[in-house]
Design an enzyme around this catalytic site. Structure first.
Site, PDB file in Angstrom:
ATOM      1  N   SER A 259       0.830  -1.199   0.000  1.00  0.00           N
ATOM      2  CA  SER A 259       0.000   0.000   0.000  1.00  0.00           C
ATOM      3  C   SER A 259       0.861   1.244   0.000  1.00  0.00           C
ATOM      4  O   SER A 259       2.032   1.223   0.366  1.00  0.00           O
ATOM      5  CB  SER A 259      -0.899   0.005   1.227  1.00  0.00           C
ATOM      6  OG  SER A 259      -0.087   0.166   2.376  1.00  0.00           O
ATOM      7  N   LYS A 260       0.208   2.316  -0.396  1.00  0.00           N
ATOM      8  CA  LYS A 260       0.843   3.621  -0.484  1.00  0.00           C
ATOM      9  C   LYS A 260       1.443   4.030   0.856  1.00  0.00           C
ATOM     10  O   LYS A 260       2.473   4.677   0.909  1.00  0.00           O
ATOM     11  CB  LYS A 260      -0.240   4.624  -0.862  1.00  0.00           C
ATOM     12  CG  LYS A 260       0.094   5.537  -1.983  1.00  0.00           C
ATOM     13  CD  LYS A 260      -1.126   6.381  -2.242  1.00  0.00           C
ATOM     14  CE  LYS A 260      -0.946   7.358  -3.354  1.00  0.00           C
ATOM     15  NZ  LYS A 260      -2.186   8.002  -3.709  1.00  0.00           N
ATOM     16  N   ARG A 261       0.741   3.658   1.929  1.00  0.00           N
ATOM     17  CA  ARG A 261       1.179   4.108   3.249  1.00  0.00           C
ATOM     18  C   ARG A 261       2.587   3.623   3.598  1.00  0.00           C
ATOM     19  O   ARG A 261       3.306   4.261   4.335  1.00  0.00           O
ATOM     20  CB  ARG A 261       0.193   3.646   4.322  1.00  0.00           C
ATOM     21  CG  ARG A 261      -0.798   4.731   4.719  1.00  0.00           C
ATOM     22  CD  ARG A 261      -1.889   4.154   5.568  1.00  0.00           C
ATOM     23  NE  ARG A 261      -2.726   3.259   4.791  1.00  0.00           N
ATOM     24  CZ  ARG A 261      -3.065   2.023   5.164  1.00  0.00           C
ATOM     25  NH1 ARG A 261      -2.646   1.534   6.296  1.00  0.00           N
ATOM     26  NH2 ARG A 261      -3.830   1.276   4.402  1.00  0.00           N
ATOM     27  N   GLN A 262       2.960   2.470   3.060  1.00  0.00           N
ATOM     28  CA  GLN A 262       4.263   1.930   3.441  1.00  0.00           C
ATOM     29  C   GLN A 262       5.393   2.312   2.487  1.00  0.00           C
ATOM     30  O   GLN A 262       6.500   1.802   2.592  1.00  0.00           O
ATOM     31  CB  GLN A 262       4.173   0.410   3.566  1.00  0.00           C
ATOM     32  CG  GLN A 262       3.257   0.000   4.691  1.00  0.00           C
ATOM     33  CD  GLN A 262       3.679  -1.314   5.325  1.00  0.00           C
ATOM     34  OE1 GLN A 262       4.809  -1.754   5.202  1.00  0.00           O
ATOM     35  NE2 GLN A 262       2.752  -1.935   6.020  1.00  0.00           N
ATOM     36  N   GLY A 263       5.109   3.171   1.537  1.00  0.00           N
ATOM     37  CA  GLY A 263       6.190   3.578   0.635  1.00  0.00           C
ATOM     38  C   GLY A 263       5.644   3.891  -0.738  1.00  0.00           C
ATOM     39  O   GLY A 263       4.434   3.941  -0.935  1.00  0.00           O
TER      40      GLY A 263
END
Ligand code: GLU
Length: 487
Positions: A259-263
């Site tokens: 996901s976007k949140r992790q990179g």
């Protein structure tokens, strides 16, 4: 004739997972002398993002994955559509979908549904409370077509749903997962036409894959549960479905869904950071496939030769950035200097406001090529060549020396260098080497301060390589600055 397609929805950018999907579809077409199509699936108007098509194409173009047919760039990088099965942008095909929806309605394979959002929410809530599978309860399934048309004439809003058979199972062979079977009663009466007149993905993908003569539908695993609906639609129309290959999900190192949140998940982020397309393609190819032996470096051509869908893993692929970095360093090291110059040219010119023609640029780049992970890092690391660095004179002093001696050695070295005309690395190495010996000095006494003086920083490549690149005048100037720092 093999025909594959990549069918992105224009919701912003090219996801790294989608790059992998596109790559596999491209490879399968190419290894069979087939065609690779690009179709834009923009029927969900709420998720449409302006400029996405250009963005997607730019990332694919960077990676060298260019469609043979469908939506693509022309030579001026303008978005065009090419091929005789178009349009290839779904929002331009509404009349086609309407025709097929009408056919299903007439044959009794589909029906108008008038249920309000409130009613559907209520049904869902009750199903959840009763711990039942959620889905449409068939409330409008038996409204006749004539009756439905009358309601619509009076202005009632409706969607069209497919009449999924509720008995038996749907079974098919997925090229990656093998035999897959779904119980039909658990499959929803999917909406195929929305009240805004746009089809849903499910109808559009079936109609288009059929009309565009797609032989292999290669897509993400998230579409696996939709496949029985699609197969049912093929049956209703009397069409032969393509072969399906559902690719495993991409996972974060903690095995959660990428996901976007992790990179970064957008290909353009990696372009901006200076990753090489060769490395990125090699890396994403290996996120679901490997040749079954130790080899890890594969060019696109080699992938086309060796890849096979049957060897794609069923388990999710872990998106490991360290591995991407490793690939990028390998490709950087391997790249010939001239090619590397071309890749760095605009980055260097923009960052340092220089024209690379005023520098021995291949040699400059070679200074840092082995130590950088990305092009951007390589260019950043070369700052000391293009700019005079600010530094503290203390770093000029080697650990076994002192400021007085260092100053003296640098002054003597400067006089010696002033009389040398050949500033090539090889000549400097032999002449300065002899001079150090003749004067009973050590390398630490001379080469350390020389290197720091030339680079203006503690860590750098060797002094002779730097002097070679800077030339005599600039080298002497920097040594003079260093000497003044030691006063
Ligand atoms: N538009 C779908 C997506 O973006 C494509 C799925 C498919 O390839 O069938 O995921």
């Amino acid at each position: 004739m093999i025909r594959t397609r990549f069918a992105p929805s224009p919701t912003g950018y090219l996801h790294v997972g989608s790059l992998r999907t596109a790559l596999y579809a491209f490879i399968v077409a190419k290894q069979n002398g087939g065609d690779f199509l690009l179709r834009v699936e923009d029927t969900d108007r709420e998720r449409f993002v302006e400029g996405s098509i250009e963005n997607l194409l730019r990332s694919l173009d960077w990676a060298g994955i260019n469609p043979d047919e469908g939506v693509q760039f022309d030579l001026n990088k303008k978005v065009v559509q090419a091929g005789d099965k178009g349009p290839y942008i779904q929002s331009e095909r509404l009349d086609v979908y309407h025709k097929y929806v009408d056919e299903l309605l007439e044959k009794g394979h589909a029906y108008y549904c008038f249920c309000s959002k409130e009613r559907l929410d209520e049904v869902r809530k009750i199903q959840e409370l009763n711990k039942q599978a959620t889905g449409y309860d068939g409330h409008c399934r038996n409204i006749s077509l004539a009756e439905a048309k009358k309601k619509i004439e009076t202005g009632e809003k409706a969607v069209v749903r497919m009449k999924m058979s509720k008995e038996g199972t749907t079974k098919f062979t997925d090229l990656i997962r093998g035999t897959v079977e779904f119980e039909n009663k658990l499959v929803d009466d999917q909406v195929i036409l929305k009240s805004d007149g746009f089809p849903t993905y499910h109808l559009a993908v079936v109609v288009d894959d059929h009309l565009m003569e797609i032989t292999h539908a290669i897509r993400g695993e998230e579409w696996l549960p939709s496949t029985p609906k699609h197969l049912e639609l093929y049956k209703m129309f009397g069409w032969t479905p393509p072969q399906f290959a559902h690719l495993p999900l991409l996972l974060n190192p903690d095995r959660s869904k990428l996901s976007k949140r992790q990179g970064d998940v957008a290909v353009e982020d990696y372009i901006k950071k200076g990753y090489l397309p060769e490395a990125m393609l090699n890396f994403v190819a290996f996120l679901g496939w490997n040749p079954g032996d130790e080899r890890e470096i594969f060019s696109l051509e080699e992938l086309v030769k060796e890849f096979s869908l049957e060897k794609v893993n069923k388990a999710g692929g872990v998106f490991n950035l360290e591995k991407l970095d490793w690939y990028n360093r390998e490709y950087l090291k391997k790249m010939d200097d001239e090619e590397l110059v071309l890749r760095c040219k605009s980055l260097l010119e923009e960052k340092y406001k220089i024209s690379i023609f005023h520098f021995p640029i291949s040699k400059v780049i070679a200074l840092e090529k082995e130590r950088a992970t990305t092009l951007v890092e390589l260019v950043d690391n070369l700052r000391f060549i293009f700019e005079d660095m600010e530094y503290d004179g203390k770093i000029l002093v080697w650990k076994k020396s002192d400021a007085v001696k260092t100053k003296q050695n640098l002054a003597n070295l400067s006089d010696f260098l002033a009389n040398l005309s050949d500033f090539s690395k090889e000549n400097l190495q032999s002449k300065v080497g002899e001079w150090v010996k003749e004067n009973n000095l050590t390398n630490g006494d001379v080469l350390w301060p020389m290197r720091v003086a030339l680079a203006g920083q503690e860590n750098s490549p060797g002094p002779f390589e730097i002097a070679d690149v800077l030339g005599k005048e600039k080298s002497l100037e920097r040594i003079k600055v260093a000497i003044n720092k030691l006063s």
